[in-house]
Design a protein around this motif. Sequence first.
Motif, mmCIF file in Angstrom:
data_model
loop_
_atom_site.group_PDB
_atom_site.id
_atom_site.type_symbol
_atom_site.label_atom_id
_atom_site.label_comp_id
_atom_site.label_asym_id
_atom_site.label_seq_id
_atom_site.Cartn_x
_atom_site.Cartn_y
_atom_site.Cartn_z
ATOM 1 N N PHE A 72 0.845 -1.192 0.000
ATOM 2 C CA PHE A 72 0.000 0.000 0.000
ATOM 3 C C PHE A 72 0.885 1.248 0.000
ATOM 4 O O PHE A 72 0.617 2.208 -0.726
ATOM 5 N N LYS A 73 1.957 1.214 0.752
ATOM 6 C CA LYS A 73 2.875 2.353 0.818
ATOM 7 C C LYS A 73 3.499 2.628 -0.550
ATOM 8 O O LYS A 73 3.615 3.784 -0.969
ATOM 9 N N GLU A 74 3.884 1.595 -1.266
ATOM 10 C CA GLU A 74 4.459 1.777 -2.602
ATOM 11 C C GLU A 74 3.418 2.290 -3.589
ATOM 12 O O GLU A 74 3.738 3.099 -4.469
ATOM 13 N N ILE A 75 2.176 1.842 -3.437
ATOM 14 C CA ILE A 75 1.102 2.353 -4.287
ATOM 15 C C ILE A 75 0.925 3.850 -4.041
ATOM 16 O O ILE A 75 0.814 4.640 -4.981
ATOM 17 N N LEU A 76 0.929 4.260 -2.776
ATOM 18 C CA LEU A 76 0.782 5.682 -2.474
ATOM 19 C C LEU A 76 1.983 6.490 -2.957
ATOM 20 O O LEU A 76 1.827 7.621 -3.431
ATOM 21 N N GLU A 124 -4.547 0.924 9.679
ATOM 22 C CA GLU A 124 -3.201 0.760 9.124
ATOM 23 C C GLU A 124 -3.036 1.577 7.838
ATOM 24 O O GLU A 124 -2.026 2.262 7.651
ATOM 25 N N GLU A 125 -4.021 1.526 6.955
ATOM 26 C CA GLU A 125 -3.947 2.318 5.733
ATOM 27 C C GLU A 125 -3.979 3.812 6.038
ATOM 28 O O GLU A 125 -3.264 4.592 5.399
ATOM 29 N N LEU A 126 -4.774 4.209 7.006
ATOM 30 C CA LEU A 126 -4.824 5.622 7.395
ATOM 31 C C LEU A 126 -3.465 6.091 7.891
ATOM 32 O O LEU A 126 -2.978 7.159 7.484
ATOM 33 N N GLN A 127 -2.815 5.312 8.739
ATOM 34 C CA GLN A 127 -1.501 5.682 9.256
ATOM 35 C C GLN A 127 -0.463 5.725 8.132
ATOM 36 O O GLN A 127 0.380 6.628 8.091
ATOM 37 N N THR A 128 -0.529 4.763 7.222
ATOM 38 C CA THR A 128 0.395 4.757 6.081
ATOM 39 C C THR A 128 0.182 5.995 5.223
ATOM 40 O O THR A 128 1.150 6.625 4.776
ATOM 41 N N ALA A 129 -1.070 6.372 5.003
ATOM 42 C CA ALA A 129 -1.364 7.571 4.213
ATOM 43 C C ALA A 129 -0.773 8.817 4.878
ATOM 44 O O ALA A 129 -0.141 9.638 4.206
ATOM 45 N N HIS A 130 -0.963 8.952 6.183
ATOM 46 C CA HIS A 130 -0.368 10.090 6.904
ATOM 47 C C HIS A 130 1.158 10.082 6.769
ATOM 48 O O HIS A 130 1.775 11.130 6.542
ATOM 49 N N GLU A 131 1.755 8.917 6.899
ATOM 50 C CA GLU A 131 3.211 8.798 6.797
ATOM 51 C C GLU A 131 3.708 9.229 5.417
ATOM 52 O O GLU A 131 4.655 10.010 5.299
ATOM 53 N N VAL A 132 3.061 8.729 4.369
ATOM 54 C CA VAL A 132 3.512 9.055 3.014
ATOM 55 C C VAL A 132 3.268 10.530 2.709
ATOM 56 O O VAL A 132 4.126 11.184 2.094
ATOM 57 N N ILE A 133 2.153 11.082 3.139
ATOM 58 C CA ILE A 133 1.913 12.518 2.938
ATOM 59 C C ILE A 133 3.019 13.329 3.618
ATOM 60 O O ILE A 133 3.526 14.303 3.042
ATOM 61 N N GLY A 134 3.424 12.929 4.806
ATOM 62 C CA GLY A 134 4.528 13.606 5.481
ATOM 63 C C GLY A 134 5.820 13.536 4.685
ATOM 64 O O GLY A 134 6.545 14.532 4.556
ATOM 65 N N ILE A 135 6.109 12.377 4.129
ATOM 66 C CA ILE A 135 7.311 12.200 3.307
ATOM 67 C C ILE A 135 7.247 13.099 2.075
ATOM 68 O O ILE A 135 8.232 13.767 1.714
ATOM 69 N N VAL A 136 6.087 13.136 1.423
ATOM 70 C CA VAL A 136 5.919 13.974 0.226
ATOM 71 C C VAL A 136 6.090 15.447 0.584
ATOM 72 O O VAL A 136 6.817 16.182 -0.089
ATOM 73 N N THR A 158 -5.172 12.775 -21.142
ATOM 74 C CA THR A 158 -4.731 12.477 -19.780
ATOM 75 C C THR A 158 -3.828 13.602 -19.303
ATOM 76 O O THR A 158 -3.124 14.227 -20.098
ATOM 77 N N CYS A 159 -3.882 13.862 -18.010
ATOM 78 C CA CYS A 159 -2.968 14.843 -17.418
ATOM 79 C C CYS A 159 -2.020 14.134 -16.446
ATOM 80 O O CYS A 159 -1.334 14.779 -15.671
ATOM 81 N N HIS A 160 -1.992 12.819 -16.492
ATOM 82 C CA HIS A 160 -1.172 12.035 -15.574
ATOM 83 C C HIS A 160 0.111 11.559 -16.259
ATOM 84 O O HIS A 160 0.070 11.097 -17.396
ATOM 85 N N PHE A 161 1.198 11.702 -15.530
ATOM 86 C CA PHE A 161 2.496 11.220 -16.002
ATOM 87 C C PHE A 161 3.424 11.174 -14.804
ATOM 88 O O PHE A 161 3.162 11.806 -13.778
ATOM 89 N N GLU A 162 4.504 10.430 -14.945
ATOM 90 C CA GLU A 162 5.476 10.346 -13.848
ATOM 91 C C GLU A 162 6.258 11.650 -13.793
ATOM 92 O O GLU A 162 6.929 12.021 -14.739
ATOM 93 N N ARG A 163 6.146 12.321 -12.649
ATOM 94 C CA ARG A 163 6.817 13.601 -12.470
ATOM 95 C C ARG A 163 8.147 13.478 -11.742
ATOM 96 O O ARG A 163 9.045 14.280 -11.948
ATOM 97 N N PHE A 164 8.247 12.512 -10.844
ATOM 98 C CA PHE A 164 9.433 12.339 -10.014
ATOM 99 C C PHE A 164 9.747 10.861 -9.858
ATOM 100 O O PHE A 164 8.894 10.017 -10.092
ATOM 101 N N GLY A 165 10.955 10.603 -9.367
ATOM 102 C CA GLY A 165 11.283 9.264 -8.906
ATOM 103 C C GLY A 165 10.661 9.038 -7.545
ATOM 104 O O GLY A 165 9.989 9.897 -6.986
ATOM 105 N N THR A 166 10.916 7.891 -6.992
ATOM 106 C CA THR A 166 10.304 7.502 -5.730
ATOM 107 C C THR A 166 10.604 8.473 -4.596
ATOM 108 O O THR A 166 11.660 9.115 -4.559
ATOM 109 N N TYR A 167 9.676 8.574 -3.674
ATOM 110 C CA TYR A 167 9.872 9.329 -2.444
ATOM 111 C C TYR A 167 10.462 8.456 -1.351
ATOM 112 O O TYR A 167 10.937 8.951 -0.344
ATOM 113 N N LEU A 168 10.370 7.135 -1.533
ATOM 114 C CA LEU A 168 10.735 6.200 -0.472
ATOM 115 C C LEU A 168 12.220 5.865 -0.482
ATOM 116 O O LEU A 168 12.872 5.832 -1.475
#
Length: 163
Positions: free
Chosen positions: A65-69, A102-114, A153-163
Amino acid sequence: MTDFKKAYIAGGCFWGMEDLFRVRPGIIDTEVGYIGGQNDHPTYRYHPGHAEGIEITYDAAKTSFKEILDYFFRVHDPTTVDRQGNDLGSSYRSTIFFQNEEELQTAHEVIGIVNDSNRWPAKVVTTLEPYSTFWAAEPEHQDYLVRNPNGYTCHFERFGTYL
């Protein structure tokens, strides 16, 4: 034994999100639809409050889930409220529909990383909403960019991984 799970996200027009996620490692299936709104059996023409979202079926042994986010935050602009590209309105909001704590906590964590990465000019405005019924979109919207490779589409890869 396989450990297939589902994730639910929205980040603008569902066609572009689906097209990028369908080919990611560990993704088993994608389906576009409507989630988080006010009516049952929403349609493209009538889906008040619903986001254009995607249901992602993934193999938890091959991705998380973290990698998906992480990828989600790389392929759309999470700093705009109710907008992606030319698409405006709450249907195009950036949202993670969490299914458990668990998903909620992961979402908060990834948003913080971003946010800490400072890659975007503003802070993330992605909303976190509890999962509600996912309603599959009409057949003409499924796999749209596969059938219409020059579609919008307006979607494309903008960056490499945050992780």
